[in-house]
Design an enzyme around this catalytic site. Structure first.
Site, PDB file in Angstrom:
ATOM      1  N   CYS A   5       0.842  -1.189   0.000  1.00 45.27           N
ATOM      2  CA  CYS A   5       0.000   0.000   0.000  1.00 45.27           C
ATOM      3  C   CYS A   5       0.876   1.237   0.000  1.00 45.27           C
ATOM      4  CB  CYS A   5      -0.917  -0.004   1.222  1.00 45.27           C
ATOM      5  SG  CYS A   5      -1.861  -1.530   1.436  1.00 45.27           S
ATOM      6  N   ASP A 347      10.235  -5.731 -16.823  1.00 47.92           N
ATOM      7  CA  ASP A 347      10.944  -5.743 -15.549  1.00 47.92           C
ATOM      8  C   ASP A 347      10.865  -7.093 -14.854  1.00 47.92           C
ATOM      9  OD1 ASP A 347       8.280  -5.685 -14.851  1.00 47.92           O
ATOM     10  OD2 ASP A 347       8.426  -3.973 -13.510  1.00 47.92           O
ATOM     11  N   CYS A 435      11.212 -14.543  -3.058  1.00 49.25           N
ATOM     12  CA  CYS A 435      10.460 -14.745  -4.293  1.00 49.25           C
ATOM     13  C   CYS A 435      11.321 -15.372  -5.387  1.00 49.25           C
ATOM     14  CB  CYS A 435       9.874 -13.438  -4.786  1.00 49.25           C
ATOM     15  SG  CYS A 435      11.085 -12.111  -4.994  1.00 49.25           S
TER      16      CYS A 435
END
Length: 444
Positions: A5, A347, A435
């Site tokens: 956020c 990207d 990740c």
């Protein structure tokens, strides 16, 4: 990877219009909901809802808020459902005193934490982990929020595991807290008696003294003073996707220019993955800077032949189906591509759904070849702190290069190596790479 956020707020003359302007500058960080809370004559007022800043924070609503102190939030939900009740800032009334909270980040083990709190006989009014911060603070202080001491607040919350940059609005102050691992950025701007906090420095107005809050730090802004202190020093655990995708190109994050890092990632990708081609095509807007770097290093001319509709938001963070959004978002200049050997640069690739549709658009322009180059390593593992991937089976890179290449319908596919990314970043010891490699820490 989970909730990401944008937060903005502080002390500023007639702050409501400034909150709207700042949140509009952070709209890329969340397009699902937004809101502001302000202090008006010792009373907190909150305006929020589902939708974009321009739709929820209308001029009529903003003009009704007369205050010099407030906080705001834009949300991209991955923890908690897409409902107004989860929109922030969240408000708490306890023992006759109010506090509002805006949160950027995500807690670890949130289901276990929620279950423990409920087992203790307490209830939740939302289904977002942000409410946990209120529970922890009430349990500790057991006093009206206006009496909560900022340093002790930070120490209590530092016991939680996870990513959190926080802005609290009290009846007499704004308190900012950044978690000890520094996973998400949080900035301060001071100019005279004005103090502003933001997820990105690019959202600030011109001028003033600007600094990035250190991990494990707390700041307090009051109408008659300012306080800042770093309380804890731990090994950093910063999200590398701030450089790859999340942050605006004109922001500075974790001590580096996002603009420069993205170009250098493209340059390194060209070094590692050479290809004979006629034209470099960036995926707009996400791959533009990487494509510039790739073109500059490879000597292959850059052509922005994918034209982006500026009225369509970022398809990755939209809470709606991406397929229709991609069709509305991009069109192709066929004349530039027909018969050409094309290098398509982006990207990152996560699920591959958007990438596949972009390749199909380019195929319709009849190029002779399409070579896909990705200016980041393959995303191979789920993460729970930043991007909406709770299941690794959704990650296209797990299929392997050949299967992914076939799925995307490209002639070749190559990623930037993890080693190459670390070289660009000047080392990886402060970054979270779960990740990419399934581990929190990058140890090459």
């Amino acid at each position: 990877m989970r909730e990401k956020c944008g937060i903005y707020g502080g002390i500023f003359p007639n702050i409501a219009p400034e909150l709207k302007r700042g949140l509009f500058s952070l709209q890329h960080r969340g397009q699902e909901s937004c809101g502001v809370s302000v202090e008006e004559n010792g009373i907190l007022k909150t305006v929020k809802g589902m939708g974009l800043v321009r739709d929820i924070l209308t001029d009529k609503r903003i003009s009704s808020l007369k205050s010099d102190m407030g906080i705001g939030h834009v949300r991209y939900s991955t923890a908690g459902t897409s409902e107004t009740i989860n929109a922030q800032p969240l408000e708490l009334t306890y023992k006759g005193s109010k506090v509002a909270l805006a949160h950027n980040g995500n807690l670890e083990d949130q289901e276990e934490i929620l279950r423990d709190i409920e087992d203790a006989g307490q209830i939740f009014l939302t289904n977002t982990d942000t409410e946990v911060f209120f529970h922890k603070l009430v349990q500790h202080f057991k006093t009206p929020p206006i009496e909560w001491e900022p340093i002790q607040m930070a120490k209590v919350l530092f016991e939680l595991k996870g990513a959190f940059s926080l802005l609290f609005l009290f009846e007499d102050k704004v308190v900012a807290i950044r978690d000890p691992l520094g996973y998400r950025p949080l900035w301060i701007r001071k100019d005279g008696n004005s103090v502003l906090f933001s997820s990105e420095d690019s959202a600030f107005p011109e001028g003033g003294e600007v600094m990035e809050m250190e991990p494990g730090s707390v700041a307090m802004a009051k109408k008659n003073g300012f306080f800042y202190q770093r309380l804890e020093k731990r090994k950093a655990r910063q999200c590398v996707f701030e450089y790859i995708y999340f942050s605006r190109p004109d922001s500075n994050t974790f001590g580096k220019s996002v603009y420069e890092v993205r170009q250098k990632l493209g340059e390194k990708c060209a070094d590692e993955n050479p290809v004979e081609a006629d034209v470099v095509i960036p995926v707009m807007d996400s791959g533009l800077l990487a494509a510039i770097g790739f073109s500059r290093r490879s000597g292959i001319p850059l052509e922005p032949a994918l034209i982006r509709n500026p009225w369509v938001g970022r398809t990755f963070i939209e809470p709606v189906a991406r397929s229709n959004a991609v069709k509305m978002k991009l069109s192709v200049v066929s004349k530039v591509l027909k018969g050409k050997r094309v290098v398509l640069v982006d990207d990152s690739i996560v699920r591959g759904t958007t990438a596949k549709r972009i390749v199909n658009l380019i195929r319709d322009a009849e190029p002779s070849e399409i070579h896909f180059r990705v200016a980041s390593p393959p995303v191979l593992s789920e993460c729970f702190w930043g991007i909406d991937i709770a299941n690794k089976d959704h990650l296209i890179a797990r299929k392997g290069i050949e299967e992914t290449k076939k799925h995307l319908n490209v002639d070749s596919l190559s990623y930037l190596s993890l080693e190459g990314m670390c070289e660009v970043l000047g080392g990886c010891e402060n970054f979270c790479f779960k990740c990419f490699k399934g581990d929190v820490w990058c140890e090459l």
